[in-house]
Design a protein around this motif. Structure first.
Motif, short mmCIF file in Angstrom:
data_model
loop_
_atom_site.label_atom_id
_atom_site.label_comp_id
_atom_site.label_asym_id
_atom_site.label_seq_id
_atom_site.Cartn_x
_atom_site.Cartn_y
_atom_site.Cartn_z
N LEU A 185 0.94 -1.19 -0.24
CA LEU A 185 -0.04 0.00 0.06
C LEU A 185 0.89 1.17 -0.15
O LEU A 185 0.59 2.43 -0.77
N LEU A 186 2.03 1.17 0.69
CA LEU A 186 2.86 2.23 0.92
C LEU A 186 3.73 2.53 -0.56
O LEU A 186 3.62 3.67 -1.00
N ALA A 187 4.07 1.57 -1.31
CA ALA A 187 4.43 1.68 -2.59
C ALA A 187 3.52 2.43 -3.49
O ALA A 187 3.90 3.26 -4.21
N ALA A 201 1.00 4.09 -2.60
CA ALA A 201 0.83 5.40 -2.20
C ALA A 201 1.66 6.55 -2.83
O ALA A 201 1.41 7.49 -3.26
N VAL A 202 2.88 6.19 -2.76
CA VAL A 202 3.92 6.85 -3.26
C VAL A 202 3.71 7.00 -4.88
O VAL A 202 3.85 8.32 -5.39
N PHE A 203 3.33 6.03 -5.50
CA PHE A 203 2.88 5.92 -6.97
C PHE A 203 1.84 6.95 -7.10
O PHE A 203 1.92 8.01 -8.19
N PHE A 204 0.84 6.88 -6.47
CA PHE A 204 -0.42 7.63 -6.65
C PHE A 204 -0.22 9.06 -6.45
O PHE A 204 -0.53 10.07 -7.35
#
Lengths: 213, 90, 457
Positions: free
Chosen positions: A47-49, A51-54
């Motif tokens: 989810l963190l990965a 999130a950074v992308f979004f």
């Protein structure tokens, strides 16, 4: 509603699967984290990965709204929407599969899981057609920032759908073998949680990349 | 067992919300009324996300920390997207 | 120890510590050359001292990894090593080859060495960290393959555990990625790609698997926590390493002439690289807090916890500091990189090898743990080296920030060498910390010779 508590009242607390890591709430209270704690850590990292992308997408867009809006018009809204329907339905099938297994309904579990996989494959097929159209139009990662994000984000998600399908395949085979039942659905819940995460990510990705202008 | 389970309800709502998001794009509302449409879509994504987290992932009855972490992630991401969208308006 | 053949690890550990001492001595020389440019010139020029400092690091870590594998694998597989004789033979081959290479670096100019060793047949020399002459590189491949054969056969004939499989994966990856060092394309962009596929995929990929496996092994032994619990953590760490680390290679492609999307891919994925290290920290502390036994080897537990913390700080935090493309635009190749390099190598790889040595050496010497006196000295060495490394990192970071400012941000940027003069104070402070580190290392070595009441195995 047969959500959290497993099995019949008589066997409830005794047969409740022991989480491999005792959580702070386990034992004392009835709150329970479905599946394995390690899987949840993994989901959190994923989810963190994303999130950074979004957020990279969102803020890159803010700096060049005109380009993003113009390029977005070339995307296939219908394909994106169909894929959302496929994923949420597939996710729901997995929930039904777990409910079936919790009733010791092995055949039901197998059927629902197979249906869920079908949904996932459908998603991949739609996506492949979408990619083919874009690549035929000569669009690459270097075309512009919007397409860089569109291709990377959806492809990264695409890979997660494939991984999710592999996991569902293993769960299906194990259910078929009768490895899960009312006292043993821990692994099933872990795999299910991962598949729901794939769904959750698309729920944000679809409006963000395909629709919002 | 009853057909009215949390998961079945969530599935129906998810289909409806997806349809609504699609319609916003298809009808041109996302273009003509882009700001309200965008915030509506983010709101729909929040609802859809919470449905998946509560009723599919079954975190409704999970330890508070986990519920908070995952729902918090969703709320954080969506509000940051809203913030980015808003900065892009100027 | 449980299996006789585990004893082959002993010479590997001793050689590792010996070469470690050599690395630090050259580090001291090198640190001084930053401020006194012609110190020891022309006997040991700066570029040679630097090469020896970094090459010795890699070689001694490889000795450490191999020793660790020879110690762990029989115990994990519950069987004797496939061939202890081969392990000992490889030890001597590797040690002699390594020593000859260092002698070559010091005795003749690098260009002459290249000529003497057939670099014109197949050009492989000249790239940072991969400066070894062709025969040495071939030797590394032969030793690595024979070593892997030995270890893999042992695993195949015995019990297969997650720890040994992750360890094997890491070691095989290490050997396979080294093969990229034999290909030096004339195109300088491609050349950089292949170089990073060795260097990055080692330290931010497969070495992390080795690190995870080694730490898991020691934690099982010293905490008595269930294997299943530790293995789950190991899986999480391995997956996160691979997810973030492989595409994270992109953070080296920003300014080498690769397509622009690498600035996004590299930034996004490498920004996640701290996660596996953070998991490692949580893992180490969580396991020690939930320990089911009090292991008499307190020093090994301290090293294990230290690895968790320092790898996160050095690799995770200091890596993140300059991994995003817009930041790296300014910091690329400055002392910020040196700060990160020092603490990451120490915190992750040096410390995990020392953790393993600290745990295994007493057992190899026939006791569960060293005497209290020896352990106290070892813990002193832990704190001296670790605190010294923290200060080296802080001083280099300060030097780096100042360097970026003077050389790249300022309205009237200074030339490189002028900027270097301006930051010499920090280089002196770093050199002082380096001397403290050396004292710590000497304490560490001395702790092997301290006797006292020993705890029986």
């Amino acid at each position: 509603m047969s959500t959290a508590s497993p099995a019949s009242p008589a066997s409830g607390p005794v047969n409740a699967p022991q989480p491999a890591f005792p959580t702070e709430d386990s034992g004392a209270s009835r709150r329970r984290l479905p599946g394995d704690l390690a899987v949840w850590f993994f989901i959190l990292a994923e989810l963190l990965a994303f999130a950074v992308f979004f957020l990279s997408y969102a803020f890159a867009r803010a700096r060049d709204v005109a380009l993003f809006n113009a390029s977005q018009l070339t995307l296939d809204l219908n394909a994106g929407a169909i894929n959302t329907l496929l994923l949420v339905t597939s996710s729901w099938f997995v929930v039904r599969a777990i409910q079936a297994v919790k009733r010791d309904d092995k055949a039901g579990g197998v059927r629902w899981l197979a249906a869920a996989m079908l949904g996932g494959f459908g998603f991949l097929v739609v996506k492949v057609f979408e990619y083919a159209a874009k690549f035929d139009a000569g669009i690459t990662l270097s075309t512009n920032t919007f397409y860089m994000f569109y291709i990377s984000l959806t492809f990264f998600h695409f890979m997660h759908v494939i991984l999710g399908l592999v996991i569902l395949g293993v769960l299906l085979a194990n259910t078929w073998r009768g490895a899960y039942g009312r006292d043993a659905y821990h692994v099933l819940e872990s795999g299910g949680a991962y598949w729901h995460m794939v769904d959750l990510l698309w729920i944000i990705l679809f409006p963000l990349v395909y629709v919002m202008r | 067992m009853s057909y009215y389970t949390a998961a079945n309800r969530a599935w129906i709502l998810l289909l409806l919300a997806t349809g609504l998001t699609w319609w916003l794009g298809e009808s041109g509302m996302a273009e003509s009324a882009s700001v309200p449409a965008a915030f509506l879509m983010l709101g729909l994504a929040l609802v859809k996300g919470v449905l998946v987290i509560y009723d599919f992932m079954e975190l409704r009855h999970a330890p508070r920390m986990w519920k908070l972490l995952i729902v918090g992630w969703l709320a954080f991401v969506l509000s940051m997207i809203a913030l980015a969208y808003w900065t892009g308006l100027r | 120890m449980q299996y006789k053949s585990q004893a082959v690890a002993t010479p590997y550990f001793i050689a590792a510590i010996g070469l470690f001492a050599g690395q630090i001595l050259f580090g001291i020389v090198l640190g001084l050359q930053y401020v006194l440019g012609d110190f020891l010139f022309p006997a040991i020029p700066f570029n040679i001292a630097r090469m020896v400092h970094t090459n010795l690091l890699i070689v001694w870590l490889l000795f450490g990894f191999m020793g660790a594998a020879y110690y762990m694998i029989p115990e994990e597989s519950e069987t004797e090593l496939f061939s202890p004789k081969l392990a000992i033979a490889l030890f001597w081959i590797f040690l002699v080859a390594g020593a000859l290479t260092i002698v070559g670096y010091l005795a003749v100019p690098y260009a002459t060495l290249a000529q003497l060793t057939g670099n014109d047949l197949l050009a492989t020399m000249g790239r940072e960290f991969l400066e070894q002459p062709l025969p040495t590189k071939l030797g590394i491949v032969v030793v690595a393959l024979a070593f892997l054969f030995n270890i893999t056969m042992t695993v195949l004939k015995g019990r297969k555990t997650s720890i040994s499989i992750v360890m094997l994966l890491g070691l095989w990856g290490l050997a396979v990625f080294f093969l990229f060092s034999f290909y030096n394309p004339a195109n300088i962009v491609l050349d950089k790609f292949f170089w990073w596929w060795v260097v990055h995929l080692w330290v931010e990929g497969v070495w992390e698997l080795i690190l995870g496996a080694m730490l898991s092994f020691v934690l099982i032994k010293v905490t008595g926590v269930d294997r299943e619990v530790i293995e789950k953590w190991l899986y999480v760490i391995v997956t996160m390493t691979l997810i973030s680390g492989i595409i994270g290679t992109g953070h080296h492609f920003y300014w080498i002439g690769a397509p622009e999307y690498w600035q996004w891919w590299g930034s996004i994925f490498s920004a996640l690289e701290p996660i596996p290290f953070f998991a490692l920290t949580v893992f180490a502390f969580n396991m020690v807090n939930r320990r089911r036994r009090e292991h008499p080897n307190k020093a090994a537990v301290l090293w294990a916890l230290g690895t968790g913390v320092m790898s996160f700080l050095g690799a995770g935090v200091w890596g993140f500091l300059h991994t995003l493309a817009p930041v790296n635009y300014y910091t690329h190749g400055t002392q910020i990189t040196a700060a990160h390099g020092h603490m990451a190598f120490y915190g992750a790889y040096v410390m995990v090898v020392l953790t393993m040595i600290s745990y295994a050496m007493p057992i190899l010497r026939g006791r569960a743990a060293n005497s209290n006196k020896a352990q106290v000295l070892e813990m002193w060495s832990f704190w001296l080296m670790t605190v010294a490394m923290v200060f080296i990192t802080l001083f280099l970071t300060a030097a780096g920030i100042l360097q970026v400012w003077l050389q790249r941000v300022s309205e009237s940027p200074l030339p490189f060498m002028v900027a270097q003069d301006q930051i010499s104070l920090f280089y002196w402070l770093r050199e002082g910390s380096g001397v403290v580190f050396l004292i710590g290392l000497l304490c560490y070595i001395a702790s092997f010779f301290v006797r006292g009441e020993e705890k029986t195995a």
